[in-house]
Design a protein around this motif. Structure first.
Motif, PDB file in Angstrom:
ATOM      1  N   VAL A  60     -55.093  23.127 -11.211  1.00 49.82           N
ATOM      2  CA  VAL A  60     -53.855  23.452 -10.161  1.00 49.82           C
ATOM      3  C   VAL A  60     -52.473  23.279 -10.876  1.00 49.82           C
ATOM      4  O   VAL A  60     -51.847  23.926 -10.547  1.00 49.82           O
ATOM      5  CB  VAL A  60     -54.139  22.526  -9.064  1.00 49.82           C
ATOM      6  N   LEU A  61     -52.279  22.119 -11.327  1.00 56.33           N
ATOM      7  CA  LEU A  61     -51.109  21.943 -12.193  1.00 56.33           C
ATOM      8  C   LEU A  61     -50.560  23.095 -13.084  1.00 56.33           C
ATOM      9  O   LEU A  61     -49.567  23.372 -13.079  1.00 56.33           O
ATOM     10  CB  LEU A  61     -50.820  20.580 -12.577  1.00 56.33           C
ATOM     11  N   SER A  62     -51.652  23.211 -13.682  1.00 56.75           N
ATOM     12  CA  SER A  62     -51.440  24.313 -14.824  1.00 56.75           C
ATOM     13  C   SER A  62     -50.874  25.749 -14.187  1.00 56.75           C
ATOM     14  O   SER A  62     -50.361  26.505 -15.169  1.00 56.75           O
ATOM     15  CB  SER A  62     -52.548  24.811 -15.667  1.00 56.75           C
ATOM     16  N   SER A  63     -50.906  25.954 -13.027  1.00 52.41           N
ATOM     17  CA  SER A  63     -50.340  27.123 -12.312  1.00 52.41           C
ATOM     18  C   SER A  63     -48.942  27.101 -12.464  1.00 52.41           C
ATOM     19  O   SER A  63     -48.210  28.071 -12.268  1.00 52.41           O
ATOM     20  CB  SER A  63     -50.933  27.356 -11.003  1.00 52.41           C
ATOM     21  N   ARG A  64     -48.233  25.811 -12.727  1.00 51.76           N
ATOM     22  CA  ARG A  64     -46.780  25.920 -12.778  1.00 51.76           C
ATOM     23  C   ARG A  64     -46.484  25.208 -14.151  1.00 51.76           C
ATOM     24  O   ARG A  64     -45.598  24.725 -14.625  1.00 51.76           O
ATOM     25  CB  ARG A  64     -46.382  24.897 -11.706  1.00 51.76           C
ATOM     26  N   GLY A  65     -47.398  25.610 -15.124  1.00 55.24           N
ATOM     27  CA  GLY A  65     -46.995  24.984 -16.462  1.00 55.24           C
ATOM     28  C   GLY A  65     -47.405  23.523 -16.589  1.00 55.24           C
ATOM     29  O   GLY A  65     -46.622  22.913 -17.611  1.00 55.24           O
ATOM     30  N   LEU A  66     -47.802  22.670 -15.753  1.00 52.20           N
ATOM     31  CA  LEU A  66     -47.714  21.405 -15.823  1.00 52.20           C
ATOM     32  C   LEU A  66     -49.098  20.645 -16.417  1.00 52.20           C
ATOM     33  O   LEU A  66     -49.966  21.544 -16.404  1.00 52.20           O
ATOM     34  CB  LEU A  66     -47.569  20.756 -14.462  1.00 52.20           C
ATOM     35  N   HIS A  67     -49.118  19.558 -16.611  1.00 51.01           N
ATOM     36  CA  HIS A  67     -50.225  18.794 -17.165  1.00 51.01           C
ATOM     37  C   HIS A  67     -50.618  17.555 -16.426  1.00 51.01           C
ATOM     38  O   HIS A  67     -49.667  17.074 -15.803  1.00 51.01           O
ATOM     39  CB  HIS A  67     -50.043  18.311 -18.679  1.00 51.01           C
ATOM     40  N   LEU A  68     -51.356  16.747 -16.659  1.00 51.24           N
ATOM     41  CA  LEU A  68     -51.646  15.426 -15.996  1.00 51.24           C
ATOM     42  C   LEU A  68     -50.645  14.416 -16.156  1.00 51.24           C
ATOM     43  O   LEU A  68     -50.181  13.357 -15.723  1.00 51.24           O
ATOM     44  CB  LEU A  68     -53.000  14.948 -16.480  1.00 51.24           C
ATOM     45  N   ALA A  69     -49.874  14.481 -17.514  1.00 47.16           N
ATOM     46  CA  ALA A  69     -48.953  13.806 -17.949  1.00 47.16           C
ATOM     47  C   ALA A  69     -47.539  13.911 -16.930  1.00 47.16           C
ATOM     48  O   ALA A  69     -46.732  13.056 -17.057  1.00 47.16           O
ATOM     49  CB  ALA A  69     -48.332  14.116 -19.273  1.00 47.16           C
ATOM     50  N   ASN A  70     -47.543  15.054 -16.069  1.00 50.94           N
ATOM     51  CA  ASN A  70     -46.451  15.054 -15.373  1.00 50.94           C
ATOM     52  C   ASN A  70     -46.650  14.520 -14.087  1.00 50.94           C
ATOM     53  O   ASN A  70     -45.749  14.416 -13.054  1.00 50.94           O
ATOM     54  CB  ASN A  70     -46.003  16.820 -14.924  1.00 50.94           C
ATOM     55  N   ILE A  71     -47.957  13.927 -13.899  1.00 53.85           N
ATOM     56  CA  ILE A  71     -48.173  13.307 -12.592  1.00 53.85           C
ATOM     57  C   ILE A  71     -47.473  11.931 -12.561  1.00 53.85           C
ATOM     58  O   ILE A  71     -47.502  11.202 -13.475  1.00 53.85           O
ATOM     59  CB  ILE A  71     -49.696  12.988 -12.194  1.00 53.85           C
ATOM     60  N   VAL A  72     -46.783  11.702 -11.349  1.00 57.27           N
ATOM     61  CA  VAL A  72     -46.034  10.535 -11.080  1.00 57.27           C
ATOM     62  C   VAL A  72     -46.472   9.502 -10.091  1.00 57.27           C
ATOM     63  O   VAL A  72     -46.468   8.336 -10.169  1.00 57.27           O
ATOM     64  CB  VAL A  72     -44.565  10.678 -10.489  1.00 57.27           C
ATOM     65  N   LYS A  73     -47.618  10.034  -9.280  1.00 54.19           N
ATOM     66  CA  LYS A  73     -48.262   9.181  -8.551  1.00 54.19           C
ATOM     67  C   LYS A  73     -49.559   9.959  -8.020  1.00 54.19           C
ATOM     68  O   LYS A  73     -49.738  11.211  -7.775  1.00 54.19           O
ATOM     69  CB  LYS A  73     -47.401   9.143  -7.000  1.00 54.19           C
ATOM     70  N   THR A  74     -50.581   9.195  -7.769  1.00 59.59           N
ATOM     71  CA  THR A  74     -51.994   9.588  -7.395  1.00 59.59           C
ATOM     72  C   THR A  74     -52.436   8.789  -6.187  1.00 59.59           C
ATOM     73  O   THR A  74     -51.982   7.776  -6.129  1.00 59.59           O
ATOM     74  CB  THR A  74     -53.100   9.617  -8.458  1.00 59.59           C
ATOM     75  N   THR A  75     -53.274   9.338  -5.545  1.00 61.89           N
ATOM     76  CA  THR A  75     -53.946   8.570  -4.266  1.00 61.89           C
ATOM     77  C   THR A  75     -55.424   9.014  -4.667  1.00 61.89           C
ATOM     78  O   THR A  75     -55.765   9.991  -4.476  1.00 61.89           O
ATOM     79  CB  THR A  75     -53.448   8.913  -2.908  1.00 61.89           C
ATOM     80  N   VAL A  76     -56.032   7.760  -4.868  1.00 64.04           N
ATOM     81  CA  VAL A  76     -57.714   7.994  -4.987  1.00 64.04           C
ATOM     82  C   VAL A  76     -58.224   7.638  -3.729  1.00 64.04           C
ATOM     83  O   VAL A  76     -58.089   6.493  -3.141  1.00 64.04           O
ATOM     84  CB  VAL A  76     -57.939   7.206  -6.174  1.00 64.04           C
ATOM     85  N   PHE A  77     -59.265   8.678  -3.202  1.00 62.83           N
ATOM     86  CA  PHE A  77     -60.025   8.417  -2.110  1.00 62.83           C
ATOM     87  C   PHE A  77     -61.405   7.888  -2.612  1.00 62.83           C
ATOM     88  O   PHE A  77     -62.064   8.974  -3.118  1.00 62.83           O
ATOM     89  CB  PHE A  77     -59.920   9.186  -1.069  1.00 62.83           C
ATOM     90  N   LEU A  78     -61.872   6.742  -2.434  1.00 67.58           N
ATOM     91  CA  LEU A  78     -63.421   6.507  -2.849  1.00 67.58           C
ATOM     92  C   LEU A  78     -64.279   6.376  -1.404  1.00 67.58           C
ATOM     93  O   LEU A  78     -63.845   5.703  -0.622  1.00 67.58           O
ATOM     94  CB  LEU A  78     -63.711   5.199  -3.699  1.00 67.58           C
ATOM     95  N   LYS A  79     -65.646   6.891  -1.504  1.00 68.35           N
ATOM     96  CA  LYS A  79     -66.568   6.703  -0.794  1.00 68.35           C
ATOM     97  C   LYS A  79     -67.118   5.244  -0.544  1.00 68.35           C
ATOM     98  O   LYS A  79     -67.249   4.856   0.464  1.00 68.35           O
ATOM     99  CB  LYS A  79     -67.586   7.692  -0.854  1.00 68.35           C
ATOM    100  N   ASN A  80     -66.952   4.736  -1.824  1.00 65.68           N
ATOM    101  CA  ASN A  80     -67.706   3.458  -1.760  1.00 65.68           C
ATOM    102  C   ASN A  80     -66.772   2.627  -2.957  1.00 65.68           C
ATOM    103  O   ASN A  80     -66.582   3.026  -4.079  1.00 65.68           O
ATOM    104  CB  ASN A  80     -69.176   3.299  -2.188  1.00 65.68           C
ATOM    105  N   PHE A  81     -65.992   1.443  -2.479  1.00 66.70           N
ATOM    106  CA  PHE A  81     -65.132   0.941  -3.533  1.00 66.70           C
ATOM    107  C   PHE A  81     -66.030   0.156  -4.674  1.00 66.70           C
ATOM    108  O   PHE A  81     -65.298  -0.084  -5.672  1.00 66.70           O
ATOM    109  CB  PHE A  81     -64.215  -0.249  -2.409  1.00 66.70           C
ATOM    110  N   ALA A  82     -67.459  -0.087  -4.314  1.00 62.42           N
ATOM    111  CA  ALA A  82     -67.997  -0.599  -5.483  1.00 62.42           C
ATOM    112  C   ALA A  82     -68.262   0.189  -6.823  1.00 62.42           C
ATOM    113  O   ALA A  82     -68.303  -0.165  -7.744  1.00 62.42           O
ATOM    114  CB  ALA A  82     -69.510  -0.788  -5.021  1.00 62.42           C
TER     115      ALA A  82
END
Length: 128
Positions: A60-82
């Motif tokens: 998705v980011l590559s559609s604007r020429g970006l990479h994961l290194a351009n990410i400043v914030k993520t939110t991770v949703f886990l079904k099981n915190f284990a």
């Protein structure tokens, strides 16, 4: 405001955009471990699903020429915190030395019974 769409990323399964560009940032909708070619979750482990999710975000980011290194914030949703430490190992491996800000939460259920979903905010290179 600009709507981003990459044909090689999973198509939205609802009334939302893959990503929106606004104010010098790209706001990516949460990605699940859907395989774009099949639109199915094929991975069964948290490690495999996390890798697929991060690959989908990268696409998705590559559609604007970006990479994961351009990410400043993520939110991770886990079904099981284990699954946190196993997800975290893959997350650290994929991001390498780059360490965006992150929030991780456990949720009762994710779309298509995924084990993990990740959304992100990336900075455009010319943003100050």
């Amino acid at each position: 405001m600009e709507t981003l769409h990459h044909p090689d990323a999973p198509q939205a399964v609802g009334p939302y955009a893959q990503a929106i560009v606004a104010g010098g940032f790209v706001f990516c909708s949460g990605q699940t471990p859907l395989v774009p070619a099949t639109m199915r979750i094929e991975a069964t482990t948290i490690e495999e699903q996390t890798r697929q999710v991060l690959a989908n975000l990268h696409t998705v980011l590559s559609s604007r020429g970006l990479h994961l290194a351009n990410i400043v914030k993520t939110t991770v949703f886990l079904k099981n915190f284990a699954d946190f430490s196993r997800m975290n190992t893959v997350y650290a491996d994929v991001f390498g030395a780059h360490r965006p800000a992150r929030t991780t939460v456990e949720v009762s259920r994710l779309p298509l019974d995924a084990l993990v979903e990740i959304e992100c905010i990336a900075a455009l290179p010319d943003a100050r």
